[in-house]
Design a protein around this motif. Structure first.
Motif, PDB file in Angstrom:
ATOM      1  N   LEU A 148       0.694  -1.281  -0.361  1.00 46.68           N
ATOM      2  CA  LEU A 148       0.118  -0.016  -0.131  1.00 46.68           C
ATOM      3  C   LEU A 148       0.817   1.636   0.043  1.00 46.68           C
ATOM      4  O   LEU A 148      -0.037   2.546  -0.472  1.00 46.68           O
ATOM      5  CB  LEU A 148      -1.129  -0.077   1.097  1.00 46.68           C
ATOM      6  CG  LEU A 148      -1.901   1.310   1.413  1.00 46.68           C
ATOM      7  CD1 LEU A 148      -2.612   1.380  -0.260  1.00 46.68           C
ATOM      8  CD2 LEU A 148      -2.657   1.150   2.278  1.00 46.68           C
ATOM      9  N   GLU A 149       2.202   1.010   0.764  1.00 43.73           N
ATOM     10  CA  GLU A 149       3.232   2.288   0.159  1.00 43.73           C
ATOM     11  C   GLU A 149       3.665   2.656  -1.523  1.00 43.73           C
ATOM     12  O   GLU A 149       3.098   3.967  -1.225  1.00 43.73           O
ATOM     13  CB  GLU A 149       3.807   1.858   1.330  1.00 43.73           C
ATOM     14  CG  GLU A 149       4.986   2.758   1.436  1.00 43.73           C
ATOM     15  CD  GLU A 149       6.798   2.698   1.900  1.00 43.73           C
ATOM     16  OE1 GLU A 149       7.356   3.640   2.191  1.00 43.73           O
ATOM     17  OE2 GLU A 149       6.674   1.325   1.994  1.00 43.73           O
ATOM     18  N   ARG A 150       3.919   1.595  -0.871  1.00 43.96           N
ATOM     19  CA  ARG A 150       3.810   1.963  -3.079  1.00 43.96           C
ATOM     20  C   ARG A 150       2.620   2.916  -3.837  1.00 43.96           C
ATOM     21  O   ARG A 150       2.645   3.335  -4.453  1.00 43.96           O
ATOM     22  CB  ARG A 150       4.550   1.120  -4.046  1.00 43.96           C
ATOM     23  CG  ARG A 150       4.358   0.398  -5.381  1.00 43.96           C
ATOM     24  CD  ARG A 150       5.241  -0.386  -5.903  1.00 43.96           C
ATOM     25  NE  ARG A 150       4.138  -2.037  -5.709  1.00 43.96           N
ATOM     26  CZ  ARG A 150       3.447  -2.256  -6.098  1.00 43.96           C
ATOM     27  NH1 ARG A 150       2.789  -1.221  -7.273  1.00 43.96           N
ATOM     28  NH2 ARG A 150       2.235  -2.787  -6.207  1.00 43.96           N
ATOM     29  N   LEU A 151       1.679   2.128  -3.510  1.00 41.21           N
ATOM     30  CA  LEU A 151      -0.036   1.869  -4.725  1.00 41.21           C
ATOM     31  C   LEU A 151      -0.116   3.948  -3.953  1.00 41.21           C
ATOM     32  O   LEU A 151      -0.690   4.493  -4.691  1.00 41.21           O
ATOM     33  CB  LEU A 151      -0.947   0.941  -3.530  1.00 41.21           C
ATOM     34  CG  LEU A 151      -0.687   0.128  -4.713  1.00 41.21           C
ATOM     35  CD1 LEU A 151      -2.386  -0.837  -3.792  1.00 41.21           C
ATOM     36  CD2 LEU A 151      -1.156  -0.236  -5.874  1.00 41.21           C
ATOM     37  N   THR A 152       0.018   4.110  -2.799  1.00 41.55           N
ATOM     38  CA  THR A 152      -0.327   5.662  -2.818  1.00 41.55           C
ATOM     39  C   THR A 152       0.876   6.397  -2.526  1.00 41.55           C
ATOM     40  O   THR A 152       0.521   8.103  -2.884  1.00 41.55           O
ATOM     41  CB  THR A 152      -0.272   5.971  -1.227  1.00 41.55           C
ATOM     42  OG1 THR A 152       0.375   5.452  -0.208  1.00 41.55           O
ATOM     43  CG2 THR A 152      -1.679   4.743   0.067  1.00 41.55           C
ATOM     44  N   GLN A 196      13.579  17.076   2.616  1.00 43.32           N
ATOM     45  CA  GLN A 196      14.806  16.740   3.737  1.00 43.32           C
ATOM     46  C   GLN A 196      15.527  15.257   3.798  1.00 43.32           C
ATOM     47  O   GLN A 196      16.531  15.158   3.909  1.00 43.32           O
ATOM     48  CB  GLN A 196      14.530  17.859   4.769  1.00 43.32           C
ATOM     49  CG  GLN A 196      16.121  17.947   5.505  1.00 43.32           C
ATOM     50  CD  GLN A 196      15.970  19.121   6.327  1.00 43.32           C
ATOM     51  OE1 GLN A 196      14.623  19.118   7.144  1.00 43.32           O
ATOM     52  NE2 GLN A 196      17.312  18.661   7.516  1.00 43.32           N
ATOM     53  N   GLU A 197      14.350  14.228   3.587  1.00 44.93           N
ATOM     54  CA  GLU A 197      14.228  13.294   3.508  1.00 44.93           C
ATOM     55  C   GLU A 197      13.151  12.580   3.892  1.00 44.93           C
ATOM     56  O   GLU A 197      12.088  13.221   2.917  1.00 44.93           O
ATOM     57  CB  GLU A 197      14.708  13.458   5.075  1.00 44.93           C
ATOM     58  CG  GLU A 197      13.585  13.433   6.436  1.00 44.93           C
ATOM     59  CD  GLU A 197      13.662  13.606   7.875  1.00 44.93           C
ATOM     60  OE1 GLU A 197      13.255  13.023   8.535  1.00 44.93           O
ATOM     61  OE2 GLU A 197      14.993  13.760   8.474  1.00 44.93           O
ATOM     62  N   GLN A 198      13.006  10.929   3.291  1.00 39.96           N
ATOM     63  CA  GLN A 198      11.958  10.452   3.172  1.00 39.96           C
ATOM     64  C   GLN A 198      10.962  11.036   4.047  1.00 39.96           C
ATOM     65  O   GLN A 198      11.208  11.016   5.057  1.00 39.96           O
ATOM     66  CB  GLN A 198      12.523   9.023   3.635  1.00 39.96           C
ATOM     67  CG  GLN A 198      13.177   8.284   2.741  1.00 39.96           C
ATOM     68  CD  GLN A 198      12.659   8.200   1.014  1.00 39.96           C
ATOM     69  OE1 GLN A 198      11.362   8.130   0.784  1.00 39.96           O
ATOM     70  NE2 GLN A 198      13.945   8.249  -0.259  1.00 39.96           N
ATOM     71  N   PRO A 199       9.836  10.737   3.510  1.00 39.63           N
ATOM     72  CA  PRO A 199       8.401  11.294   3.466  1.00 39.63           C
ATOM     73  C   PRO A 199       7.937  10.493   4.601  1.00 39.63           C
ATOM     74  O   PRO A 199       8.234   9.209   4.603  1.00 39.63           O
ATOM     75  CB  PRO A 199       7.440  11.246   2.626  1.00 39.63           C
ATOM     76  CG  PRO A 199       8.212  11.067   1.172  1.00 39.63           C
ATOM     77  CD  PRO A 199       9.152  10.867   1.669  1.00 39.63           C
ATOM     78  N   LEU A 200       6.946  10.862   6.096  1.00 35.30           N
ATOM     79  CA  LEU A 200       6.177  10.132   6.806  1.00 35.30           C
ATOM     80  C   LEU A 200       5.235   9.151   6.275  1.00 35.30           C
ATOM     81  O   LEU A 200       4.192  10.251   6.023  1.00 35.30           O
ATOM     82  CB  LEU A 200       6.366  10.609   8.400  1.00 35.30           C
ATOM     83  CG  LEU A 200       7.002  11.340   8.492  1.00 35.30           C
ATOM     84  CD1 LEU A 200       7.160  11.645  10.609  1.00 35.30           C
ATOM     85  CD2 LEU A 200       8.240  10.509   9.035  1.00 35.30           C
ATOM     86  N   LEU A 201       4.522   7.997   6.561  1.00 32.03           N
ATOM     87  CA  LEU A 201       3.571   7.369   5.967  1.00 32.03           C
ATOM     88  C   LEU A 201       3.298   6.703   6.859  1.00 32.03           C
ATOM     89  O   LEU A 201       3.646   5.811   8.080  1.00 32.03           O
ATOM     90  CB  LEU A 201       3.755   6.741   4.895  1.00 32.03           C
ATOM     91  CG  LEU A 201       2.770   5.876   4.567  1.00 32.03           C
ATOM     92  CD1 LEU A 201       2.011   6.499   3.800  1.00 32.03           C
ATOM     93  CD2 LEU A 201       3.280   4.893   3.160  1.00 32.03           C
ATOM     94  N   PHE A 202       1.956   6.556   7.475  1.00 28.03           N
ATOM     95  CA  PHE A 202       0.963   6.638   8.611  1.00 28.03           C
ATOM     96  C   PHE A 202      -0.432   6.378   8.164  1.00 28.03           C
ATOM     97  O   PHE A 202      -0.822   6.371   6.981  1.00 28.03           O
ATOM     98  CB  PHE A 202       0.718   7.574   9.995  1.00 28.03           C
ATOM     99  CG  PHE A 202       1.760   7.906  10.076  1.00 28.03           C
ATOM    100  CD1 PHE A 202       2.854   8.136  10.738  1.00 28.03           C
ATOM    101  CD2 PHE A 202       1.357   9.641   9.763  1.00 28.03           C
ATOM    102  CE1 PHE A 202       4.339   8.541  11.194  1.00 28.03           C
ATOM    103  CE2 PHE A 202       3.053  10.473  10.114  1.00 28.03           C
ATOM    104  CZ  PHE A 202       4.012   9.838  10.638  1.00 28.03           C
ATOM    105  N   PHE A 203      -0.636   4.727   8.043  1.00 31.30           N
ATOM    106  CA  PHE A 203      -2.112   4.318   7.371  1.00 31.30           C
ATOM    107  C   PHE A 203      -2.905   4.047   9.180  1.00 31.30           C
ATOM    108  O   PHE A 203      -2.451   4.429  10.469  1.00 31.30           O
ATOM    109  CB  PHE A 203      -1.911   2.584   6.943  1.00 31.30           C
ATOM    110  CG  PHE A 203      -1.304   2.582   5.713  1.00 31.30           C
ATOM    111  CD1 PHE A 203      -1.397   3.776   5.470  1.00 31.30           C
ATOM    112  CD2 PHE A 203       0.040   1.808   5.870  1.00 31.30           C
ATOM    113  CE1 PHE A 203      -1.004   3.478   3.402  1.00 31.30           C
ATOM    114  CE2 PHE A 203       0.817   2.021   4.886  1.00 31.30           C
ATOM    115  CZ  PHE A 203       0.267   2.873   3.823  1.00 31.30           C
TER     116      PHE A 203
END
Length: 499
Positions: free
Chosen positions: A237-241, A258-265
């Motif tokens: 789902l990380e890839r799909l979003t 500045q760095e990788q985004p934070l992702l929360f479900f």
């Protein structure tokens, strides 16, 4: 020359030095020790009313020694100052404060020697140390300065060993927020108040200009494994979003992350709620809006609900119509209330496909979302979304009404509008509720009906059995004074009044 008093000690009789030639070198050793000792008390203890300082000093000593020759080396004791300064030379400190919401403050937390204080202090250090060690190579240690009332307010100091590589207060706040946010604002077993994180004068408010928060809901079904970063469902789902959303965000601002985004479900009524935090190396331009609208238009993924897209709490410019559709020929079952059930997914899929077919050719059409099912016969709650400059309500209503007949012929799905008019645009999803009749009202109605049946019978019996006269006799007032007077119609009591 040092102005402090000195004393010269001549060492002549040491056997280790007696063999040294008269041409020995003279060494002058200056030892100055002036440490300051401050009695340690918790900075937050209420009994502290003033600082206490005491100092002691050693007189600088100048000693002349005759150095031994290389042929007879001597071992000299190493003289070290036992009182070390904190944080130390070439070290940098950053304050860090936050509040713990699942701990109860007690008076023992004022006392650094108490078991409660030491256990919580150790827990805080154990949780913060690996976080900042991973984030900054110059990190040295965490020092807990004390606790205060306010749930439990924690005051700490982060020590860094390199002045040039010490992080800024904003970075300190971001690292802790990033770590805790991904775990539901949990720091191990400690629950943090999100807006309480602060370093120096930097807070989440200071951090806000550097970050962009994007949130939306997908049509994917929620699974508990989505709460575990790195799991198969999380990665998929990380890839799909992220793939359809991130390029639009970066192009809109024209800046680098500045760095990788934070992702929360999260669980959003059995669908998946998505929250993404992007952090840039420079502040986002103030007043630059429109990203939510661009995401709604440019993201083609049909699993992302366009009407749910929000960027820094800014919603896309959309018009939403809510309607109810009755499906009289579809048997109702409890399974329809469960989005994960096979029957719910089947009916939702058929409705979504049918309504999209009816409306996709209309101007500025965006999406159809079948939110849920109610009652028996089945009633579907549907959300129709249009981009701005949407058609009128009456036009949409007419298209749906005509299309329902076509849908019945094509798919065999018979539908009726359950409500004659649509809700106003941009209103929230509506639901139907059955008219309820309170149980006490039912009981009162039954009792009233029985009373109407029984009351005439009571009246008839009363007249036939002279029951009314007997009841009246029981109700007559009979005081203790006076004499009884008898009449043919009634009996009464009277009282003589003496003048």
């Amino acid at each position: 020359m040092d102005s402090s008093p000195t004393s010269t000690v001549s060492l002549e009789n040491f056997s280790s030095i007696s063999s040294v030639s008269s041409s020995s070198t003279t060494l002058s050793v200056h030892l100055t020790a002036t440490p300051t000792i401050t009695p340690y008390l918790s900075w937050s203890h209420p009994s502290i009313t003033e600082s206490m300082d005491s100092a002691w000093s050693l007189t600088s000593v100048e000693t002349e020694l005759s150095m031994p020759s290389a042929s007879s080396p001597a071992q000299y004791p190493l003289l070290l100052d036992s009182v070390s300064s904190s944080p130390g030379y070439n070290h940098v400190t950053r304050s860090l404060t936050f509040k713990i919401t699942n701990e109860i403050f007690t008076v023992a937390l004022y006392d650094p020697t108490s078991l409660v204080y030491r256990l919580l202090s150790e827990n805080v250090q154990n949780q913060l140390t690996p976080i900042y060690r991973r984030a900054f190579s110059s990190f040295d240690r965490v020092e807990v300065g004390g606790f205060r009332l306010g749930s439990v307010a924690v005051n700490t100091t982060l020590v860094f060993g390199n002045v040039t590589q010490a992080p800024s207060p904003v970075d300190i706040v971001w690292v802790l927020y990033r770590e805790a946010k991904g775990l539901g604002m949990m720091l191990g077993n400690l629950s943090l108040a999100e807006n309480s994180i602060q370093s120096e004068a930097s807070t989440l408010t200071t951090l806000a200009p550097l970050t962009v928060h994007v949130s939306f809901t997908t049509m994917e079904l929620f699974e508990s494994s989505l709460l575990i970063p790195g799991s198969a469902t999380y990665t998929t789902l990380e890839r799909l979003t992220m793939e359809p959303v991130t390029p639009v965000v970066l192009e809109f601002y024209g800046m680098h992350l500045q760095e990788q985004p934070l992702l929360f479900f999260s669980n959003d009524a059995q669908w998946v709620g998505v929250s993404i935090v992007y952090k840039f190396n420079v502040p986002v331009p103030v007043g630059l809006q429109g990203l939510a609208d661009r995401l709604a238009r440019e993201v083609r993924d049909t699993h992302i609900q366009k009407s749910s897209i929000s960027v820094n709490e800014e919603k896309a410019e959309l018009t939403v119509y809510n309607l109810w559709l009755r499906i009289p020929k579809w048997p109702f079952s409890e399974g329809l209330k469960d989005k994960a059930s096979k029957e719910s997914q089947e009916l939702r899929g058929r409705l979504t496909h049918g309504l999209t077919t009816i409306l996709k050719s209309t101007e500025n059409f965006a999406e159809v979302i079948v939110e849920g099912f109610l009652f028996s016969p089945v009633i579907a709650t549907v959300r129709l979304t249009y981009f701005k400059a949407a058609p009128s309500e009456s036009d949409v209503q007419e298209w749906v009404t005509k299309g329902l007949r076509t849908l019945e012929d094509a798919d065999g799905l018979y539908l009726e509008l359950a409500v004659p008019d649509f809700d106003m645009p941009n209103s929230g999803p509506s639901g139907l509720s059955e008219a309820s009749f309170p149980p006490y009202a039912v009981a009162m109605t039954v009792l009233g009906f029985l009373f109407l049946l029984v009351f005439p019978l009571i009246l008839v019996l009363a007249f036939k059995t002279n029951l009314s006269s007997q009841i009246a006799g029981l109700c007559v007032w009979k005081p203790g004074c006076g004499r009884q007077v008898t009449a043919s119609q009634y009996t009464m009591q009277s009282c003589d009044l003496k003048h």
